[in-house]
Scaffold this active site. Structure first.
Site, PDB file in Angstrom:
ATOM      1  N   TYR A  53       0.831  -1.205   0.000  1.00 51.86           N
ATOM      2  CA  TYR A  53       0.000   0.000   0.000  1.00 51.86           C
ATOM      3  C   TYR A  53       0.861   1.249   0.000  1.00 51.86           C
ATOM      4  CZ  TYR A  53       0.824   0.935   5.016  1.00 51.86           C
ATOM      5  OH  TYR A  53       1.397   1.236   6.216  1.00 51.86           O
ATOM      6  N   GLU A  98      12.581   2.336  13.783  1.00 50.70           N
ATOM      7  CA  GLU A  98      11.641   3.403  13.422  1.00 50.70           C
ATOM      8  C   GLU A  98      10.487   3.378  14.400  1.00 50.70           C
ATOM      9  OE1 GLU A  98       9.897   2.637   9.541  1.00 50.70           O
ATOM     10  OE2 GLU A  98       9.829   0.492   9.922  1.00 50.70           O
ATOM     11  N   LYS A 150       6.382  -1.762   1.936  1.00 51.21           N
ATOM     12  CA  LYS A 150       5.188  -1.188   2.570  1.00 51.21           C
ATOM     13  C   LYS A 150       4.053  -2.205   2.425  1.00 51.21           C
ATOM     14  CE  LYS A 150       3.034   3.360   3.295  1.00 51.21           C
ATOM     15  NZ  LYS A 150       3.170   3.485   4.737  1.00 51.21           N
ATOM     16  N   LEU A 203      11.091   1.340   6.962  1.00 47.87           N
ATOM     17  CA  LEU A 203      10.449   1.829   5.753  1.00 47.87           C
ATOM     18  C   LEU A 203      11.168   3.117   5.347  1.00 47.87           C
ATOM     19  CD1 LEU A 203       7.867   1.257   3.948  1.00 47.87           C
ATOM     20  CD2 LEU A 203       6.975   3.297   5.058  1.00 47.87           C
TER      21      LEU A 203
HETATM   22  N1  PLP Z   1       7.553   3.771   8.939  1.00 47.62           N
HETATM   23  C1  PLP Z   1       6.407   3.077   8.961  1.00 47.62           C
HETATM   24  C2  PLP Z   1       6.391   1.700   9.544  1.00 47.62           C
HETATM   25  C3  PLP Z   1       5.212   3.658   8.462  1.00 47.62           C
HETATM   26  O1  PLP Z   1       4.059   2.973   8.470  1.00 47.62           O
HETATM   27  C4  PLP Z   1       5.265   4.990   7.943  1.00 47.62           C
HETATM   28  C5  PLP Z   1       4.084   5.661   7.402  1.00 47.62           C
HETATM   29  O2  PLP Z   1       2.985   5.535   7.846  1.00 47.62           O
HETATM   30  C6  PLP Z   1       6.482   5.668   7.963  1.00 47.62           C
HETATM   31  C7  PLP Z   1       7.610   5.022   8.444  1.00 47.62           C
HETATM   32  C8  PLP Z   1       6.590   7.079   7.433  1.00 47.62           C
HETATM   33  O3  PLP Z   1       6.604   7.082   6.018  1.00 47.62           O
HETATM   34  P1  PLP Z   1       6.106   8.344   5.167  1.00 47.62           P
HETATM   35  O4  PLP Z   1       6.899   9.518   5.628  1.00 47.62           O
HETATM   36  O5  PLP Z   1       6.421   7.968   3.765  1.00 47.62           O
HETATM   37  O6  PLP Z   1       4.645   8.519   5.427  1.00 47.62           O
END
Ligand code: PLP
Length: 289
Positions: free
Chosen positions: A35, A181, A149, A205
């Site tokens: 997603y 994270e 993702k 991610l």
């Molecule tokens: N890490 C995880 C596990 C996430 O689910 C998300 C976003 O929801 C992020 C990091 C942050 O990513 P982004 O800045 O692309 O929204």
């Protein structure tokens, strides 16, 4: 259910209650899909190429093809947004491996299920920005492909709930005593006058907001390192922030029940958040990519 006129499902725009997916969809049965969440400010899709590039690498990692090109995605998102007026929005899109009899092996010729919708963007409450939020550390119990993702978010949901049960808004995940994270965000720390965020790799991610913060910092000659952050560095940090597309840059002012730095959002957060908002304004005005 939600304030939403239409969703996109497999080529059609439908009212949400008419959008139906088979119980044999591999997304439902196996969590076999990926997603994206893309914010749109004043009707403009923010960092769309970066989100679509990440979608492409998530799909490649699970051995699927992207069903649409950039222009087609753009047209789908734009139509979904138009039904929702002019407020800032977030687009959710997911692609699963499709409908097939239950078998772990990939089905030879299933058609991917493609689902997307737009909804008004829920920013963090003003009070969270002004005061910062609480976070707790938790062992990162996820798998070794957190760079994908994936829609399978059971571990993330358990970890986020663990934080909420302790009165916090986010769990900061630790693997072998190093920060990976957040349950749904990336993490930055401030040490003196430098920013540090964990390096990319299979355990995090690659956040689009994370990358933008790094980019903005470097463009303004602010030291920003992508380096491992130990538990000790986290505890000694002057500031901690979380970043995501919908939470933007949010200060964490309590960690495991203790104040972070002075216990208030710090000057580096104020500076980077101001630069981020300036970038956003320029983007909305068509002066930044
Ligand atoms: N890490 C995880 C596990 C996430 O689910 C998300 C976003 O929801 C992020 C990091 C942050 O990513 P982004 O800045 O692309 O929204």
């Amino acid at each position: 259910m939600m304030n939403m006129q239409q969703v996109f499902l497999n080529g059609e725009f439908l009212p949400p209650d008419q959008a139906k997916v088979s119980v044999f969809d591999r997304g439902f049965v196996f969590g076999d899909g990926v997603y994206e969440v893309i914010p749109a400010f004043s009707g403009r899709l923010f960092r769309l190429p970066q989100h679509l590039a990440r979608l492409e690498s998530s799909l490649a990692a699970i051995r699927m093809r992207n069903p649409y090109g950039v222009a087609e995605w753009d047209a789908i998102f734009t139509r979904l947004m138009q039904a929702n007026g002019t407020a800032d929005q977030s687009i959710y899109l997911q692609i699963t491996r499709g409908v097939a009899p239950r078998d772990h092996a990939f089905p030879p010729n299933a058609t991917p299920t493609v689902f997307a919708y737009a909804q008004p963007l829920k920013y963090p409450p003003a009070e969270q920005l002004a005061e910062g939020v609480a976070a707790v550390t938790a062992e990162d119990i996820r798998w070794r492909r957190c760079d994908i993702k994936a829609i399978a978010l059971l571990a993330n949901a358990l970890l986020r709930q663990q934080a909420i049960d302790q009165g916090a808004v986010e769990a900061i995940l630790m693997r072998d005593d190093f920060v990976t994270e957040g349950a749904a965000s990336n993490i930055f720390i401030v040490r003196g006058d430098r920013l540090i965020t964990p390096p990319k790799g299979p355990f995090i991610l690659p956040g689009v907001t994370r990358d933008l913060v790094v980019e903005i910092a470097r463009a303004h000659k602010i030291d920003c390192d992508e380096l491992p952050v130990s538990a000790e560095m986290l505890r000694a940090a002057d500031e901690i922030w979380l970043t995501s597309s919908t939470k933007e840059i949010l200060p964490i002012t309590r960690l495991d029940g203790r104040p972070v730095g002075g216990g208030r959002p710090g000057p580096w957060h104020a500076r980077l958040f101001a630069l981020y908002k300036e970038y956003k304004r320029a983007f909305i005005a068509g002066q930044a990519n």
